[in-house]
Design a protein around this motif. Structure first.
Motif, short mmCIF file in Angstrom:
data_model
loop_
_atom_site.label_atom_id
_atom_site.label_comp_id
_atom_site.label_asym_id
_atom_site.label_seq_id
_atom_site.Cartn_x
_atom_site.Cartn_y
_atom_site.Cartn_z
N THR A 206 68.33 31.88 32.27
CA THR A 206 67.75 30.48 32.41
C THR A 206 66.77 30.63 31.19
O THR A 206 65.84 31.18 31.33
N LYS B 190 68.25 36.94 35.13
CA LYS B 190 68.49 37.33 36.35
C LYS B 190 68.43 38.80 36.62
O LYS B 190 69.04 39.70 35.64
N LEU C 242 64.74 33.61 30.33
CA LEU C 242 64.43 34.40 31.45
C LEU C 242 65.86 35.01 32.16
O LEU C 242 66.87 34.41 32.09
N ARG D 201 62.92 36.85 37.96
CA ARG D 201 63.48 36.80 36.44
C ARG D 201 62.54 37.82 35.97
O ARG D 201 61.60 38.20 35.95
#
Length: 75
Positions: free
Chosen positions: A6, A11, A9, A47
């Motif tokens: 994202t 996961k 960031l 994150r």
């Protein structure tokens, strides 16, 4: 863009794969405060920034065996 990333960031499953560990291990490191810095979004979403993961790797890089080694959180 990959659903695992994202913006800037990452996961936990992506970071776990990068580090060659499991998401459960990352969770334990977060609890103990010995893993890479992380970001908590809301109550559950975790994150990581790649630069924080790499800083943690550098902080835990050794040049010789050390009997008293204790994992360090990134600064």
């Amino acid at each position: 863009m990959s659903p695992e990333v994202t913006g800037n960031l990452l996961k936990p499953d992506v970071v776990a794969g990068y580090l060659g560990t499991t998401t459960a291990n990352l969770s334990q490191w977060r609890y103990k405060g010995t893993g890479p810095k992380f970001i908590k979004l809301g109550h559950r979403a975790i994150r990581y920034r790649m630069e924080d993961v790499n800083a943690w790797i550098e902080a835990n890089t050794l040049t010789q065996s050390d009997i008293d080694y204790k994992p360090k959180a990134s600064a």
